[in-house]
Design a protein around this motif. Structure first.
Motif, PDB file in Angstrom:
ATOM      1  N   SER A  69      34.613  11.218  66.487  1.00 36.15           N
ATOM      2  CA  SER A  69      35.250  12.401  67.076  1.00 36.15           C
ATOM      3  C   SER A  69      34.368  13.631  66.929  1.00 36.15           C
ATOM      4  O   SER A  69      34.365  14.505  67.774  1.00 36.15           O
ATOM      5  CB  SER A  69      36.571  12.702  66.382  1.00 36.15           C
ATOM      6  N   ARG A  70      33.674  13.720  65.817  1.00 34.68           N
ATOM      7  CA  ARG A  70      32.910  14.932  65.504  1.00 34.68           C
ATOM      8  C   ARG A  70      31.584  14.516  64.860  1.00 34.68           C
ATOM      9  O   ARG A  70      31.441  14.553  63.637  1.00 34.68           O
ATOM     10  CB  ARG A  70      33.685  15.783  64.481  1.00 34.68           C
ATOM     11  N   PRO A 129      40.606  15.223  68.021  1.00 38.57           N
ATOM     12  CA  PRO A 129      39.409  15.621  67.284  1.00 38.57           C
ATOM     13  C   PRO A 129      39.393  17.069  66.801  1.00 38.57           C
ATOM     14  O   PRO A 129      38.540  17.420  65.991  1.00 38.57           O
ATOM     15  CB  PRO A 129      38.278  15.426  68.311  1.00 38.57           C
ATOM     16  N   ASP A 130      40.329  17.903  67.279  1.00 42.17           N
ATOM     17  CA  ASP A 130      40.232  19.319  66.885  1.00 42.17           C
ATOM     18  C   ASP A 130      41.106  19.669  65.669  1.00 42.17           C
ATOM     19  O   ASP A 130      41.294  20.838  65.340  1.00 42.17           O
ATOM     20  CB  ASP A 130      40.622  20.214  68.072  1.00 42.17           C
ATOM     21  N   ASP A 133      39.350  21.748  63.080  1.00 41.31           N
ATOM     22  CA  ASP A 133      39.062  23.095  63.594  1.00 41.31           C
ATOM     23  C   ASP A 133      40.308  23.958  63.543  1.00 41.31           C
ATOM     24  O   ASP A 133      40.254  25.149  63.235  1.00 41.31           O
ATOM     25  CB  ASP A 133      38.540  23.008  65.031  1.00 41.31           C
ATOM     26  N   ARG A 134      41.456  23.336  63.830  1.00 43.26           N
ATOM     27  CA  ARG A 134      42.699  24.116  63.758  1.00 43.26           C
ATOM     28  C   ARG A 134      42.990  24.525  62.312  1.00 43.26           C
ATOM     29  O   ARG A 134      43.481  25.627  62.050  1.00 43.26           O
ATOM     30  CB  ARG A 134      43.855  23.314  64.349  1.00 43.26           C
ATOM     31  N   ARG A 137      40.763  27.452  61.506  1.00 37.07           N
ATOM     32  CA  ARG A 137      41.302  28.708  62.056  1.00 37.07           C
ATOM     33  C   ARG A 137      42.475  29.184  61.214  1.00 37.07           C
ATOM     34  O   ARG A 137      42.632  30.375  60.965  1.00 37.07           O
ATOM     35  CB  ARG A 137      41.736  28.507  63.514  1.00 37.07           C
TER      36      ARG A 137
END
Ligand SMILES: *[C@@H]1O[C@H](CO)[C@@H](O)[C@H](O)[C@H]1NC(C)=O
Ligand SMILES: *[C@@H]1O[C@H](CO)[C@@H](O)[C@H](O)[C@H]1NC(C)=O
Length: 484
Positions: A69-70, A129-130, A133-134, A137
């Motif tokens: 994913s990353r 995949p995010d 990142d969430r 944030r």
């Protein structure tokens, strides 16, 4: 510009400035290296997998899921031991130092070069995949006190309030009330925090990872926040019954080791109930011989470990039950009487319990008669003996654990209660027998106990005017309660 000399001057000035800047930066850098501070960290997230079992895990799938994913993620699988059987596709950071390796080889700082770290339990997948990142944030936008964000891995999380009192060796959890911020979460979570914060913790990867992190965070006043709407899919490991059984055994041992390292002896309210670490009839008393009435833990700013207080209470209730059953006249003495007057309990920094008894009543009680000749272990495992230090009796919690209740035999002479030998402690003095005629009953240590009548007056006589209202350590000449 008309003046060539001016141009040259400006150029030279600029060059000098640049050199100066470089020079100060260089000095700064060298001093950072000397002081052991770290070079700057790069943006990005290092994923650390610590919570897994070497004998049954899903690390390959986790690695696949996160890196597919990353691809830019750094993945670190940290373990004390290597997985067995070995998996050639996995790279493991062995935390246990090896004597032939440099010390930094087992240090976390040597492997984390990103600003953020995510602590991810085994069985977790990065889908969508995010998710990380969430979380990042969420951490960036959180209130200043929030240093850790948590997201559910599998089942939903619950926010908990956590209060750690090192003085009382206790970590207490409870559900938060509305509007209150979390100090911990219950449930399996992915945690995200700044790498520098993780480096600040003396036990960054102790297991169980979540409780170890939350306890250390709580001591620093760091808040935790659940990132709403972020849930990582998770397949729990180990998946087999036998694997789970082995994992539970291992976790219990790890938890005991970690709590001891953190100085926590009682965990309250996590999964309901209380969990105690250390201090049983089978373990030795957890502090050494007391010198000058000041046990060692007081010098470390801590009070009596709660497990010791619990064992002392049990011993006191047992001794009182035996004395009452045999008609032995007894009363709370010294610090125990003071504790009863203050809050119906043993003083939180006291290390034994003291009772006075009538010398002539010793013959009424088989345990005391037994103790007179040497020592006697009763049916409940308590040890009754004549104290080696002097003319009194001592009842120990067990043959191994020497937490104890002391019994001081007094006899009346011309209306005054006296003994043949004294401890030399200022409160250990003769007193009028009328305080024992009659005795009265108060609550003490989770039961009831006999005390002298007018015991507030007796306490003032023994300890001084303000002894009840103004608590003080047993030997203020060595250590004062408020002096620290
Ligand atoms: C993850 O898998 C890749 C190949 O699939 C491997 O090269 C890499 O070492 C693995 N990462 C870890 C931390 O084991
Ligand atoms: C934390 O716990 C200690 C004792 O366990 C208690 O004295 C203190 O009031 C508690 N603090 C909070 C904020 O709950």
């Amino acid at each position: 510009m008309r003046c060539p000399l001016c141009r040259i001057l400006i150029a030279v000035t600029l060059l000098c400035n640049a050199l100066l800047l470089y020079y100060t930066w260089h000095l700064q850098f060298r001093s950072n290296v000397r002081q052991g501070t770290l070079p700057a960290l790069a943006p990005g997230i290092t994923v650390i997998v610590r919570e897994f079992r070497t004998f049954e895990h899903g690390l390959s799938d986790l690695n696949q899921s996160f890196l597919r994913s990353r691809p830019s993620l750094h993945l670190l699988i940290a373990s004390d031991a290597l997985p067995y059987p070995p998996d050639p596709g996995l790279r493991i950071l062995k935390l246990h130092p090896s004597p032939d390796q440099p010390s930094f080889a087992s240090r976390l700082e040597s492997y984390i070069h990103t600003r953020l770290v995510a602590l991810v339990p085994d069985g977790t997948a990065l889908n969508p995949p995010d998710l990380l990142d969430r979380m990042a944030r969420g951490l960036r936008d959180a209130a200043p006190g929030i240093r850790i964000v948590a997201a559910a891995a599998g089942l939903p999380l619950q926010c908990l309030h956590l209060n750690v009192s090192l003085k009382e060796w206790t970590a207490s959890y409870r559900p938060t009330t509305t509007g209150e911020s979390c100090g911990a979460v219950s449930g399996t979570a992915v945690l995200l925090l700044r790498s520098r914060d993780l480096f600040e913790l003396p036990y960054p990867l102790a297991r169980p990872l979540q409780s170890a992190i939350f306890i250390q965070a709580s001591l620093r006043g760091w808040g935790v926040q659940i990132v709403e709407g972020v849930t990582f899919p998770r397949t729990p490991f180990p998946a087999t019954d036998h694997g789970r059984w082995k994992a539970d055994q291992a976790e219990r041992q790890e938890e005991a080791k970690t709590m001891r390292a953190l100085g926590v002896r009682l965990v309250r309210g996590l999964d309901g109930g209380e969990r105690w670490f250390g201090c049983s009839k089978e373990t030795p008393r957890c502090f050494g011989t007391v010198v000058g009435e000041t046990p060692e833990y007081l010098y470390e700013g801590r009070w009596t470990p709660p497990c010791c207080l619990r064992a002392l209470r049990a011993t006191a209730r047992h001794v009182i039950k035996v004395l009452e059953a045999n008609g032995v006249r007894y009363w709370l003495e010294g610090g125990s009487l003071l504790g009863a007057a203050r809050n119906a309990d043993i003083i939180p920094w006291d290390y034994d319990v003291d009772l006075g008894i009538y010398l002539e009543d010793v013959t009424l009680c088989a345990e005391l008669r037994g103790a007179q000749g040497g020592s006697l272990v009763d049916a409940d495992g308590y040890v009754w003996e004549r104290a080696v230090e002097g003319d009194f009796f001592r009842v120990q919690y067990s043959q191994t654990n020497h937490l104890h209740v002391d019994l001081w035999p007094f006899y009346p002479r011309d209306g005054v209660m006296t003994r043949d030998s004294w401890t030399g402690h200022p409160q250990d003095v003769e007193f009028p027998e009328r305080f024992l005629q009659p005795l009265q009953t108060v609550n003490f240590a989770g039961g009831t106990a006999q005390v002298p009548n007018n015991y507030h007056q007796l306490l003032r006589l023994k300890f001084g005017e303000k002894a009840i209202e103004e608590p003080e350590y047993p030997n203020p000449a060595l250590l004062r309660l408020r002096g620290r």
